[in-house]
Design an enzyme around this catalytic site. Structure first.
Site, PDB file in Angstrom:
ATOM      1  N   CYS A 152       0.832  -1.204   0.000  1.00 56.99           N
ATOM      2  CA  CYS A 152       0.000   0.000   0.000  1.00 56.99           C
ATOM      3  C   CYS A 152       0.868   1.256   0.000  1.00 56.99           C
ATOM      4  O   CYS A 152       1.411   1.631   1.044  1.00 56.99           O
ATOM      5  CB  CYS A 152      -0.907  -0.032   1.225  1.00 56.99           C
ATOM      6  SG  CYS A 152      -1.884   1.460   1.440  1.00 56.99           S
ATOM      7  N   CYS A 183       0.035   3.983   2.448  1.00 63.79           N
ATOM      8  CA  CYS A 183       0.297   3.622   3.841  1.00 63.79           C
ATOM      9  C   CYS A 183       1.788   3.637   4.128  1.00 63.79           C
ATOM     10  O   CYS A 183       2.239   4.214   5.107  1.00 63.79           O
ATOM     11  CB  CYS A 183      -0.226   2.215   4.123  1.00 63.79           C
ATOM     12  SG  CYS A 183      -1.897   1.922   3.505  1.00 63.79           S
ATOM     13  N   ASP A 184       2.552   2.972   3.280  1.00 59.68           N
ATOM     14  CA  ASP A 184       3.949   2.692   3.609  1.00 59.68           C
ATOM     15  C   ASP A 184       4.963   3.523   2.824  1.00 59.68           C
ATOM     16  O   ASP A 184       6.153   3.484   3.139  1.00 59.68           O
ATOM     17  CB  ASP A 184       4.238   1.203   3.382  1.00 59.68           C
ATOM     18  CG  ASP A 184       3.457   0.314   4.355  1.00 59.68           C
ATOM     19  OD1 ASP A 184       2.832   0.878   5.278  1.00 59.68           O
ATOM     20  OD2 ASP A 184       3.469  -0.915   4.193  1.00 59.68           O
TER      21      ASP A 184
HETATM   22  P1  FAD Z   1     -10.725  -5.768   6.168  1.00 55.48           P
HETATM   23  O1  FAD Z   1      -9.792  -5.070   7.066  1.00 55.48           O
HETATM   24  O2  FAD Z   1     -10.185  -6.544   5.032  1.00 55.48           O
HETATM   25  O3  FAD Z   1     -11.632  -6.726   7.078  1.00 55.48           O
HETATM   26  C1  FAD Z   1     -12.478  -7.685   6.512  1.00 55.48           C
HETATM   27  C2  FAD Z   1     -13.143  -8.504   7.604  1.00 55.48           C
HETATM   28  O4  FAD Z   1     -14.065  -9.418   7.012  1.00 55.48           O
HETATM   29  C3  FAD Z   1     -12.205  -9.379   8.426  1.00 55.48           C
HETATM   30  O5  FAD Z   1     -12.687  -9.443   9.745  1.00 55.48           O
HETATM   31  C4  FAD Z   1     -12.317 -10.750   7.738  1.00 55.48           C
HETATM   32  O6  FAD Z   1     -11.966 -11.821   8.587  1.00 55.48           O
HETATM   33  C5  FAD Z   1     -13.801 -10.752   7.451  1.00 55.48           C
HETATM   34  N1  FAD Z   1     -14.263 -11.634   6.370  1.00 55.48           N
HETATM   35  C6  FAD Z   1     -13.881 -11.680   5.070  1.00 55.48           C
HETATM   36  N2  FAD Z   1     -14.620 -12.581   4.382  1.00 55.48           N
HETATM   37  C7  FAD Z   1     -15.500 -13.096   5.287  1.00 55.48           C
HETATM   38  C8  FAD Z   1     -16.541 -14.065   5.210  1.00 55.48           C
HETATM   39  N3  FAD Z   1     -16.879 -14.672   4.045  1.00 55.48           N
HETATM   40  N4  FAD Z   1     -17.231 -14.360   6.339  1.00 55.48           N
HETATM   41  C9  FAD Z   1     -16.934 -13.756   7.519  1.00 55.48           C
HETATM   42  N5  FAD Z   1     -15.974 -12.825   7.656  1.00 55.48           N
HETATM   43  C10 FAD Z   1     -15.262 -12.507   6.546  1.00 55.48           C
HETATM   44  N6  FAD Z   1      -4.749   1.442   5.612  1.00 55.48           N
HETATM   45  C11 FAD Z   1      -4.470   2.606   6.206  1.00 55.48           C
HETATM   46  O7  FAD Z   1      -5.344   3.477   6.314  1.00 55.48           O
HETATM   47  N7  FAD Z   1      -3.226   2.826   6.757  1.00 55.48           N
HETATM   48  C12 FAD Z   1      -2.220   1.913   6.718  1.00 55.48           C
HETATM   49  O8  FAD Z   1      -1.120   2.151   7.207  1.00 55.48           O
HETATM   50  C13 FAD Z   1      -2.506   0.674   6.089  1.00 55.48           C
HETATM   51  N8  FAD Z   1      -1.549  -0.273   5.963  1.00 55.48           N
HETATM   52  C14 FAD Z   1      -1.845  -1.471   5.393  1.00 55.48           C
HETATM   53  C15 FAD Z   1      -0.861  -2.442   5.341  1.00 55.48           C
HETATM   54  C16 FAD Z   1      -1.134  -3.687   4.819  1.00 55.48           C
HETATM   55  C17 FAD Z   1      -0.049  -4.726   4.800  1.00 55.48           C
HETATM   56  C18 FAD Z   1      -2.443  -3.955   4.314  1.00 55.48           C
HETATM   57  C19 FAD Z   1      -2.777  -5.316   3.780  1.00 55.48           C
HETATM   58  C20 FAD Z   1      -3.417  -2.983   4.333  1.00 55.48           C
HETATM   59  C21 FAD Z   1      -3.139  -1.719   4.853  1.00 55.48           C
HETATM   60  N9  FAD Z   1      -4.090  -0.706   4.894  1.00 55.48           N
HETATM   61  C22 FAD Z   1      -3.803   0.469   5.538  1.00 55.48           C
HETATM   62  C23 FAD Z   1      -5.427  -0.887   4.299  1.00 55.48           C
HETATM   63  C24 FAD Z   1      -6.465  -1.157   5.407  1.00 55.48           C
HETATM   64  O9  FAD Z   1      -5.991  -2.222   6.213  1.00 55.48           O
HETATM   65  C25 FAD Z   1      -7.813  -1.479   4.781  1.00 55.48           C
HETATM   66  O10 FAD Z   1      -8.240  -0.406   3.970  1.00 55.48           O
HETATM   67  C26 FAD Z   1      -8.883  -1.730   5.850  1.00 55.48           C
HETATM   68  O11 FAD Z   1      -8.491  -2.728   6.753  1.00 55.48           O
HETATM   69  C27 FAD Z   1     -10.198  -2.109   5.197  1.00 55.48           C
HETATM   70  O12 FAD Z   1     -11.142  -2.394   6.179  1.00 55.48           O
HETATM   71  P2  FAD Z   1     -12.376  -3.338   5.905  1.00 55.48           P
HETATM   72  O13 FAD Z   1     -13.092  -3.421   7.218  1.00 55.48           O
HETATM   73  O14 FAD Z   1     -13.115  -2.886   4.722  1.00 55.48           O
HETATM   74  O15 FAD Z   1     -11.784  -4.769   5.508  1.00 55.48           O
END
Ligand code: FAD
Length: 309
Positions: free
Chosen positions: A134, A137-138
């Site tokens: 990302c 982010c990084d």
């Molecule tokens: P997610 O965080 O992906 O959460 C999804 C959830 O759904 C999880 O609980 C998962 O277990 C669950 N799930 C998925 N499928 C199913 C299913 N079929 N049934 C039940 N549960 C399910 N963003 C920033 O703002 N700053 C940063 O510094 C940053 N660094 C990052 C570094 C890395 C390495 C990565 C991978 C991402 C980073 N991001 C960062 C991006 C950020 O993490 C995401 O934008 C954010 O987490 C998205 O949130 P979300 O709730 O939409 O999804």
């Protein structure tokens, strides 16, 4: 049945749960893993009002905030299928892998996304130690250093342009013979003096010294292996929404993202969505948290307007 059933326990799902519970709604949350992608993150420096934190810390804080309310939390369970209500105001069903079916008047889908990996040696070993996914982010962690971007589509070229303004040098590697990004992005890229573009360059290995990344190897069009010394590799070959289980139930974009409007509503009445799984631009924690709040408030609005069917 639940008033609101949230699928996903990342930033979007956690935020939706807090907002729904604060409306006095009977709220459930199903998550394979609480915290979502945040659990895979090392340093986080763009969660506004907290200048510096890390993934596990923020994930624990999200979970504690949700647990401060009366939310029924089911973790370690995957949702397998959504059965939309036969008519507005009716009950939706969500089947879990355990075989259980949960019912709810509204559902908020917040299943997030995952970055496609290169699948080469060194990628897992050096994740968060030089291998990043990302740039927003990084990127700032690589100020003044040399990095590579793997991937010549829009996100790869955008990342290279973005990083070129921060780091010392960017090497962009595209496995095919030409970049796939929009022409305007390619034109912009070519104006940058600290970017090298390599086509027909297949990344085959990420190297390190046991602590950090020190370089990468790619197979060139000449069939030979080439080495580049650098400190970071940004993998930009696709962000895949976790929506495979929703195919044929609601409208998805060509990329598999859940199509939402500005209220977080999907194509199915009473089903809302938030975060990285949706068409909302820019996949970031603050954005997912905002979208979770929007989806929960929209679910509340639906519940007070649409009579029970
Ligand atoms: P997610 O965080 O992906 O959460 C999804 C959830 O759904 C999880 O609980 C998962 O277990 C669950 N799930 C998925 N499928 C199913 C299913 N079929 N049934 C039940 N549960 C399910 N963003 C920033 O703002 N700053 C940063 O510094 C940053 N660094 C990052 C570094 C890395 C390495 C990565 C991978 C991402 C980073 N991001 C960062 C991006 C950020 O993490 C995401 O934008 C954010 O987490 C998205 O949130 P979300 O709730 O939409 O999804």
């Amino acid at each position: 049945p639940f008033d609101v059933l949230i699928i996903g326990g990342g930033p979007a799902g956690a935020s939706a749960a807090v907002y729904a519970a604060r409306k006095g709604l009977r709220t459930g949350l199903v998550a394979e893993r609480f915290g979502g992608q945040v659990m895979d993150t090392a340093g986080i420096e763009n969660f506004i009002s907290i200048p510096e934190t890390d993934g596990p810390k923020l994930a624990a804080a999200l979970e504690a905030h949700v647990r401060a309310y009366d939310v029924e939390i089911i973790t370690g369970q995957q949702a397998k299928e959504l059965f939309p209500a036969p008519q507005p105001g009716g009950l939706h069903g969500v089947a879990l892998e355990s075989g259980a079916i949960l019912h709810a008047r509204t559902v908020i889908l917040a299943t997030g996304a995952h970055w496609r990996h290169l699948g080469v040696p060194g990628e897992e070993e050096y994740r968060n130690k030089g291998v990043a996914y990302c740039p927003h982010c990084d990127g700032p962690f690589y100020k003044g250093k040399r990095v590579a971007v793997a991937g010549g589509g829009n996100s790869g070229v955008e990342a290279a342009i973005d990083l070129a303004g921060i780091v010392a040098h960017v090497t962009l590697l595209q496995r095919g013979s030409h970049l796939k990004a929009d022409k305007v992005l390619q034109d912009k890229l070519r104006t940058l003096s600290n970017v090298t573009v390599l086509t027909e360059a297949l990344t085959t290995r990420i190297e390190g010294n046991g602590r950090n990344v020190t370089g990468l190897t790619y197979r060139g069009g000449d069939g030979a292996d080439h080495h580049v010394d650098l400190e970071g590799v940004f993998v930009q070959i696709g962000l895949l929404p976790n929506t495979g289980w929703l195919k044929n139930t609601l409208r998805l974009s060509d990329f598999g993202e859940i199509v939402v409007n500005d209220h977080g509503a999907t194509s199915v009445p009473g089903v809302f969505a938030a975060g990285d799984a949706t068409t909302t631009p820019y996949k970031q924690i603050v954005i997912a948290i905002g979208a979770g709040a929007t989806a929960a408030l929209s679910a509340f609005d639906y519940l007070i307007r649409v009579p029970v069917a």
